[in-house]
Write an enzyme that holds these catalytic residues in place. Structure first.
Site, PDB file in Angstrom:
ATOM      1  N   ASN A   1      -5.742   5.024   9.628  1.00 37.00           N
ATOM      2  CA  ASN A   1      -5.615   6.404   8.976  1.00 37.00           C
ATOM      3  C   ASN A   1      -6.462   7.482  10.567  1.00 37.00           C
ATOM      4  OD1 ASN A   1      -4.561   6.286   6.611  1.00 37.00           O
ATOM      5  ND2 ASN A   1      -7.252   6.313   5.816  1.00 37.00           N
TER       6      ASN A   1
ATOM      7  N   HIS B   1       0.205   6.312  -0.083  1.00 31.07           N
ATOM      8  CA  HIS B   1       0.556   6.916   1.141  1.00 31.07           C
ATOM      9  C   HIS B   1       1.759   6.051   1.266  1.00 31.07           C
ATOM     10  CE1 HIS B   1      -2.956   6.364   4.030  1.00 31.07           C
ATOM     11  NE2 HIS B   1      -3.386   5.669   2.864  1.00 31.07           N
TER      12      HIS B   1
HETATM   13 FE1  HDD Z   1      -5.231   1.975   1.724  1.00 31.16          FE
HETATM   14  C1  HDD Z   1      -1.604   1.427   1.690  1.00 31.16           C
HETATM   15  C2  HDD Z   1      -5.110   2.861   4.908  1.00 31.16           C
HETATM   16  C3  HDD Z   1      -8.362   2.065   1.640  1.00 31.16           C
HETATM   17  C4  HDD Z   1      -4.980  -0.167  -1.279  1.00 31.16           C
HETATM   18  N1  HDD Z   1      -3.458   2.542   2.952  1.00 31.16           N
HETATM   19  C5  HDD Z   1      -2.474   2.296   2.423  1.00 31.16           C
HETATM   20  C6  HDD Z   1      -1.761   2.707   4.091  1.00 31.16           C
HETATM   21  C7  HDD Z   1      -2.616   3.367   4.770  1.00 31.16           C
HETATM   22  C8  HDD Z   1      -3.759   2.857   4.290  1.00 31.16           C
HETATM   23  C9  HDD Z   1      -2.175   3.791   5.917  1.00 31.16           C
HETATM   24  C10 HDD Z   1       0.073   2.687   3.769  1.00 31.16           C
HETATM   25  C11 HDD Z   1       0.569   1.491   4.801  1.00 31.16           C
HETATM   26  C12 HDD Z   1       1.929   1.517   4.937  1.00 31.16           C
HETATM   27  O1  HDD Z   1       2.382   2.534   5.592  1.00 31.16           O
HETATM   28  O2  HDD Z   1       2.898   0.198   4.275  1.00 31.16           O
HETATM   29  N2  HDD Z   1      -6.490   2.599   3.060  1.00 31.16           N
HETATM   30  C13 HDD Z   1      -6.349   2.701   4.228  1.00 31.16           C
HETATM   31  C14 HDD Z   1      -7.085   3.155   5.076  1.00 31.16           C
HETATM   32  C15 HDD Z   1      -8.292   3.524   4.445  1.00 31.16           C
HETATM   33  C16 HDD Z   1      -7.666   2.524   2.470  1.00 31.16           C
HETATM   34  C17 HDD Z   1      -7.587   3.424   6.038  1.00 31.16           C
HETATM   35  C18 HDD Z   1      -9.842   2.769   4.119  1.00 31.16           C
HETATM   36  C19 HDD Z   1     -10.497   2.276   4.845  1.00 31.16           C
HETATM   37  N3  HDD Z   1      -6.272   1.593   1.002  1.00 31.16           N
HETATM   38  C20 HDD Z   1      -7.870   1.048   0.707  1.00 31.16           C
HETATM   39  C21 HDD Z   1      -8.742   0.484  -0.792  1.00 31.16           C
HETATM   40  C22 HDD Z   1      -8.000   0.202  -1.487  1.00 31.16           C
HETATM   41  C23 HDD Z   1      -6.597   0.409  -1.082  1.00 31.16           C
HETATM   42  C24 HDD Z   1     -10.167   0.690  -0.905  1.00 31.16           C
HETATM   43  C25 HDD Z   1      -7.408  -0.854  -2.507  1.00 31.16           C
HETATM   44  C26 HDD Z   1      -8.911  -1.416  -2.821  1.00 31.16           C
HETATM   45  N4  HDD Z   1      -3.498   1.434   0.271  1.00 31.16           N
HETATM   46  C27 HDD Z   1      -4.103   0.535  -0.963  1.00 31.16           C
HETATM   47  C28 HDD Z   1      -2.691  -0.029  -1.519  1.00 31.16           C
HETATM   48  C29 HDD Z   1      -1.815   0.537  -1.077  1.00 31.16           C
HETATM   49  C30 HDD Z   1      -2.438   1.585   0.294  1.00 31.16           C
HETATM   50  C31 HDD Z   1      -2.725   0.591  -2.391  1.00 31.16           C
HETATM   51  C32 HDD Z   1      -1.180   1.085  -1.293  1.00 31.16           C
HETATM   52  C33 HDD Z   1       0.288   1.287  -0.779  1.00 31.16           C
HETATM   53  C34 HDD Z   1       0.015  -0.582   0.291  1.00 31.16           C
HETATM   54  O3  HDD Z   1      -0.570  -0.562   0.119  1.00 31.16           O
HETATM   55  O4  HDD Z   1       1.023  -0.983   0.643  1.00 31.16           O
HETATM   56  O5  HDD Z   1      -2.626  -1.201  -2.023  1.00 31.16           O
END
Ligand code: HDD
Length: 693
Positions: free
Chosen positions: A144, A71
């Site tokens: 999402n 993202h």
């Molecule tokens: Fe995630 C970012 C949505 C599964 C780990 N995720 C991130 C963002 C969104 C989502 C909208 C951007 C937030 C922003 O605008 O700063 N992610 C989802 C959804 C998931 C999902 C709807 C499943 C239902 N994500 C998911 C899993 C993991 C992550 C299973 C890790 C185990 N996601 C992350 C992250 C991020 C992220 C690496 C990257 C930057 C942040 O978190 O702040 O931690």
């Protein structure tokens, strides 16, 4: 230049400064020259002594922070959430307890796979993350635009993302899933099949952030004042209706206007056309969870709206662009662990893993544990605790007490606060838990195809065609035949017609074998209209954009009528002309253009009007960008308004014989008004459903 006015500005200056405001270093020292480094003589070596130059370069050198690992490309907007229906019977969260209550919000939309500089119309999931600054702390709904996910257990997330991102050796392709690694992983991961249907649908190429739904994905809990729990799934329903582009448009928009989505959002808010989403909840109890065909803790499953209706309880309005992209959009830190009293987590194994990951990643991205002090992340309610120090600590407690219990309360011998409050503080729902420690996937998570099929059969024929085309496109970018075949082997469990269309699309002689299926029979679930975009489109052209292609001699009356009709319908207009200075119209007036034809192709508009002057139309008939403007609009099933003077252009590209009900003659009868009304249907799909021979 005035003397330095110390009453204005400072490190946290909020207002743009004027030319009379004296520039200072970060230390506040007035700067006398911002153009020349201190040197020994006019042509001599630069001196390290120059603290002004060194500080400037030092700061510049450290401007970047790590981009989000997923993202990375996103766009943030301020707004507020207004509760329209209180739900105290379900939740004691204050945000949900008084109809009319407004809560400030910050929402960030994003793509997933691409880096910060990637294009907006990649085929991808869109993030829809909202931070609610509630009276009881920040609640982050990190969702999402698709209600399911690729995987069921967070431990698989790094593999999923590694496979989707550019291959580690060659570092391409950027911002797309059309490559071997992704489809290799996916075709070896049957649990992703439902999500695959969604990302191969037009949901993955939205026309705008404004025209897409949002979903909290997981099952959460709502807890009321008596401590009773209900399960809940959160939905965002755009009041603007749903809309997507078609793939051929996406490919072209990415070249013509890589910032298509962020520009769209900025312009809408800047012009006062504030997008709104209704917050809906699907609420159900343990009995339903027991009865439901699938496990409500499995993030690869939806609960169809026909089974549990979505109840609307409030509205999100996005009404304020950021002042500074880095300070707000880049530094905002969403964490799924951020919930407030009255809302609770469930045992969804994807959600539980996320609760670790988001907090952890902010440490890396923002550099320390005090990222909650950054204004965009700071709660708008009081923050009181004994946490202290660390990098960039901005809010430091006064007084001697920095531990608990203590006896520094003045004269009382009691604790100096703050203190935890069992009454109002967050309490976890005491769900009973038992079991041996095991590493297994629950049997209740095992059906990977039934809902994938349900999604497919819920689509209109046009949308199904787009899905087959999308799969064909993606698999055609996959180099290994065994991966392509394995993927079709999965599609055969979903729909044989789809599998056959993709098989034909990539040019295979015979359908590959089905891949072996996990234990469960695949069910034929009833179609759900809520899953289709075309069944949930808008009712008018409001919020859409009309492109009017004009040239010298164009009918001024028609253009004015079009502009008025579009404005009256709440739509915006972009004037495109052969030259950016504009065109001299039939009444002698000069009409300025917003785009030169090369930079304003029809793909960036929802409908077009081609209003050329008679003479100039002959010249433009041989001009490639002009030809593309008309032929793309036609191929993308757009409504096309025209005047007979534009015919030479149509004739040059064979359109004159193809005039269908999607064309509106603007010089006739009600002309412009009728045309804008017609445009409310967004596309004349009959044209592509029954192409003229
Ligand atoms: Fe995630 C970012 C949505 C599964 C780990 N995720 C991130 C963002 C969104 C989502 C909208 C951007 C937030 C922003 O605008 O700063 N992610 C989802 C959804 C998931 C999902 C709807 C499943 C239902 N994500 C998911 C899993 C993991 C992550 C299973 C890790 C185990 N996601 C992350 C992250 C991020 C992220 C690496 C990257 C930057 C942040 O978190 O702040 O931690």
């Amino acid at each position: 230049m005035k003397n330095l006015d110390l009453s204005k500005g400072g490190a946290n200056h909020q207002k743009p400064l004027g030319k009379d405001d004296v520039m200072t270093t970060a230390q506040g020292m007035p700067v006398s020259d911002n153009q020349n480094w201190l040197t020994a003589g006019p042509r001599g070596p630069q001196l390290l002594e120059d603290q002004v130059a060194r500080e400037k370069i030092f700061h510049f050198d450290h401007e970047r922070i790590p981009e989000r690992v997923v993202h990375a490309r996103g766009y943030g907007v301020h707004g507020h959430f207004e509760l329209t229906e209180a739900i105290p019977e379900l939740s004691h969260a204050r945000i949900f307890n008084e109809a009319g209550k407004k809560t400030p919000t910050f929402t960030r939309f994003s793509t997933v796979a691409g880096n910060k500089g990637s294009m907006d119309l990649a085929r991808d999931v869109r993030g829809f993350a909202t931070k609610f600054y509630t009276d009881e702390g920040n609640w982050d709904l990190v969702g999402n635009n698709i209600p399911v996910f690729f995987i069921q257990d967070a431990i698989k997330f790094p593999d999923l993302i590694h496979a989707a991102k550019p291959a580690p050796d060659r570092a391409f392709p950027q911002a797309q899933t059309a490559h071997d690694n992704f489809w290799d992983f996916i075709s070896l991961t049957p649990e992703s099949m439902h999500m695959v249907m969604w990302i191969m649908s037009d949901r993955a190429i939205p026309r705008s952030f404004r025209f897409m739904e949002g979903f909290g994905v997981h099952t959460f809990r709502l807890i009321n004042a008596e401590g009773k729990s209900h399960f809940v799934k959160f939905h965002w329903k755009p009041r603007q209706g749903l809309q997507s582009v078609v793939w051929n448009e996406a490919l072209k928009i990415n070249g013509a206007e890589p910032d298509f989505h962020r520009r769209d959002m900025w312009n809408a808010i800047d012009s006062g056309d504030y997008p709104q989403w209704d917050l809906g909840i699907q609420v159900f109890d343990d009995d339903f969870a027991e009865r439901f065909e699938f496990d409500v803790l499995d993030a690869t499953k939806i609960i169809p709206e026909e089974q549990v209706p979505v109840r609307i309880i409030g509205t999100l309005t996005l009404d304020n662009n950021v002042d500074n992209f880095f300070a707000e959009t880049e530094q905002v830190a969403f964490c799924t662990q951020n919930i407030v009293p009255g809302i609770d987590q469930s045992d969804d194994p994807l959600l539980q893993g996320r609760n670790f990951s988001y907090l952890d990643t902010q440490l890396k991205r923002l550099g320390g544990p005090n990222f909650t002090h950054i204004p965009i992340n700071a709660p708008k309610c009081p923050v009181r605790n004994f946490q202290q120090d660390g990098h960039m600590a901005m809010t430091n407690p006064k007084g001697r007490a920095n531990y608990e219990p203590n006896s520094w309360g003045e004269g009382t011998g009691e604790d100096r606060g703050p203190r935890a409050c069992p009454m109002n503080g967050f309490t976890s729902f005491p769900a009973p838990v038992e079991g041996s420690k095991v590493r297994v996937r629950s049997e209740t998570f095992a059906d990977h195809y039934s809902q994938a099929r349900q999604f497919y059969v819920s689509q209109t024929a046009i949308e199904q065609g787009h899905m087959a085309d999308a799969l064909t496109f993606e698999l055609s970018k996959v180099g290994r035949m065994d991966i392509r075949k394995r993927m079709i082997g999965h599609l055969r469990h979903i729909d044989d017609g789809l599998a056959q269309a993709v098989c034909d699309g990539i040019g295979l002689d015979a359908l590959p074998d089905k891949v072996p299926v996990a234990r469960v029979p695949i069910a034929d679930l009833p179609p759900s209209d809520a899953l289709s975009i075309l069944k949930n489109g808008p009712e008018s052209f409001k919020g859409r954009k009309l492109g009017i292609y004009i040239s010298d001699g164009a009918d001024a009356q028609v253009i004015t009528a079009l502009e008025q009709a579009a404005k009256g319908a709440g739509a915006s207009v972009g004037i495109v002309a052969p030259h950016i200075a504009g065109a001299r119209l039939s009444d002698g007036s000069m009409k300025e253009a917003n785009e030169k034809i090369d930079g304003g192709p029809s793909v960036v508009f929802d409908a077009v009007a081609i209003v050329l002057g008679r003479e100039s139309a002959w010249k433009l008939a041989a001009d490639k960008p002009s030809q593309d403007f008309a032929s793309d609009a036609f191929a993308h099933a757009k409504f096309i308004g025209y005047v007979p003077d534009s015919m030479p252009l149509f004739k040059a590209i064979g359109l004159a014989e193809k005039i269908d009900a999607g064309f509106v003659d603007l010089s006739a009868g009600a002309g412009a008004g009728d045309f804008i009304k017609t445009c409310g249907a967004l596309r004349y799909w009959e044209r592509v459903a029954n192409p003229a021979s």
